[in-house]
Design a protein around this motif. Structure first.
Motif, PDB file in Angstrom:
ATOM      1  N   VAL A 336       0.843  -1.200   0.000  1.00 48.85           N
ATOM      2  CA  VAL A 336       0.000   0.000   0.000  1.00 48.85           C
ATOM      3  C   VAL A 336       0.879   1.251   0.000  1.00 48.85           C
ATOM      4  O   VAL A 336       0.603   2.225  -0.704  1.00 48.85           O
ATOM      5  CB  VAL A 336      -0.945  -0.030   1.233  1.00 48.85           C
ATOM      6  N   ALA A 362      -7.459  -0.545   1.854  1.00 49.11           N
ATOM      7  CA  ALA A 362      -6.388  -0.764   0.882  1.00 49.11           C
ATOM      8  C   ALA A 362      -5.470  -1.900   1.360  1.00 49.11           C
ATOM      9  O   ALA A 362      -5.052  -2.754   0.569  1.00 49.11           O
ATOM     10  CB  ALA A 362      -5.591   0.522   0.692  1.00 49.11           C
ATOM     11  N   LYS A 366      -4.758  -5.731  -0.409  1.00 50.22           N
ATOM     12  CA  LYS A 366      -3.444  -6.289  -0.753  1.00 50.22           C
ATOM     13  C   LYS A 366      -3.222  -7.663  -0.101  1.00 50.22           C
ATOM     14  O   LYS A 366      -2.245  -8.351  -0.395  1.00 50.22           O
ATOM     15  CB  LYS A 366      -2.317  -5.353  -0.312  1.00 50.22           C
TER      16      LYS A 366
END
Ligand code: NAD
Length: 368
Positions: A336, A362, A366
């Motif tokens: 990120v 976010a 990931k």
């Protein structure tokens, strides 16, 4: 995939930005439950000012016993201006001191990691701190902060004397040194033990006992002894020479704050406080970001949740024996940052500013 045995994680969001950053941790744990077939049972309780408001005390017995029974406790932060005028024994922060004391959390682990993506946030030159990865192991329940006799007493000529006693037993030194050696085995196999053996007898004992334990049980570890004042200087001169730094309560307090600031941002650093193994092999533990409740930004959805999310990563590694999942989470945070997403505290030119919630989402994206 088989479900692992249900393990209890207790979330104590606390005050200020605590609930905002712990909310993101909760999302990550729920993601692990759903996607990695883990089976964490999650509970959430009040602590600090929030508990004072609801129950008139910073931590209830019920919450305290729940923390004793949990496999890992993750705390946000305690305190804030609303409770600043309470007398010392009734302040929100007392909850934290009670947990540390009663859970007998004698080892404080504070990593100082300088993310390459944020190297410009440090006050040191990029080449000095880029890629920095130190683990400070601080003894937390002994030494001068607890030693007796202590106090302030009157002496002749209308003067007063302040007294604190610095003392360590062989057992206390061996117990914390073992934590440092065991950690080094999972890292670069190097421990630097700090004391002031040039001027303090307790420092001489510290050095002798750490060396004796290494010679007896940890022959493969590279052990260095360093005077604590020299270590403070070396941390600024060449911090990348260190892997694990071992220190007593007082020196560890100072060295860990100094090391944290090398990395440039409070919102990024996690910590773990560990106790001894109980008869079932369970280690009492408390995981928390090193920052406080940040009342100046509370309620605005702009706090950086990374320190608390990395505290979960430490819990996965040190309390829940899930190294793979911990690495997955660490890597997600790196990715990120690689993508240029930043909360306000670490924002810089050309990067994209995101909210607390967006940063959590976010990081979860990931993990996939
Ligand atoms: P603090 O760490 O809360 O804040 C210092 C500065 O850093 C503030 O400007 C704040 O906005 C910023 N900051 C901190 N964490 C951040 C994050 N995650 N994202 C973005 N910015 C962040 O320290 P303080 O202001 O000295 O203390 C505030 C309160 O927190 C006090 O009541 C103090 O007693 C309490 N406190 C609690 C703990 C704990 O619970 N472990 C630790 C330290 C302070």
């Amino acid at each position: 995939m088989n479900k692992t045995k249900s393990r209890k994680i207790l979330l104590l969001p606390g005050d200020g930005i605590g609930p905002e950053v712990v909310r993101e941790v909760k999302k990550v744990i729920e993601w692990f439950n759903k996607n990695k077939s883990l089976d964490f049972s999650l509970e959430e309780e009040l602590i600090g000012g929030a508990s004072i408001d609801a129950n008139k005390i910073p931590i209830t017995d019920e919450v305290f016993y729940k923390s004793l029974e949990s496999d890992a406790v993750i705390l946000g932060a305690c305190g804030g201006p609303k409770w600043d005028n309470l007398e010392f024994s009734k302040k929100p922060e007392r909850a934290l001191l009670k947990l540390r004391k009663e859970l007998k959390l004698f080892a404080n682990l504070r990593p100082a990691i300088c993310f390459k993506q944020l190297v410009d946030s440090s006050t040191l030159k990029p080449e000095v701190v880029s890629g920095l990865d130190i683990m400070i192991v601080r003894e937390l329940t002994g030494g001068i902060y607890f030693g007796e006799p202590r106090g302030i007493e009157p002496i002749e000529n209308n003067e007063r004397k302040g007294i604190n006693t610095h003392s360590y037993t062989t057992g206390e030194i061996q117990r914390i040194a073992r934590v440092a050696f065991d950690l080094a085995k999972k890292r670069k196999n190097k421990v630097t033990s700090c004391e002031k053996s040039n001027v303090m007898e307790a420092g001489v004992l510290w050095r002798e006992e750490v060396q004796a334990l290494k010679d007896k049980e940890y022959q493969k570890i590279e052990l260095h002894h360093m005077l604590a004042d020299n270590c403070a200087m070396q941390l600024l001169r060449n911090p990348k020479q260190f892997d694990v730094i071992l220190a007593d309560n007082l020196f560890g307090d100072m060295l860990s704050d100094e090391a944290a600031m090398l990395t440039g941002s409070l919102g990024l650093l996690p910590s773990a406080s560990l106790g001894s193994k109980d008869k079932n092999g369970k280690i009492r533990s408390l995981y928390e970001p090193i920052h406080g409740s940040a009342p100046d930004i509370a309620g605005k959805n702009i706090a950086n949740p990374i320190a608390t999310i990395l505290s979960l990563s430490m819990a996965l590694r040190y309390s829940l024996n899930l190294d793979k999942e911990a690495s997955l989470l660490d890597t997600a945070v790196q990715k990120v940052l690689d993508d240029g997403l930043r909360t306000k505290d670490i924002m810089s030119n050309g990067k994209k500013e995101v909210s607390t919630t967006d940063m959590g989402d976010a990081i979860i994206s990931k993990l996939k």
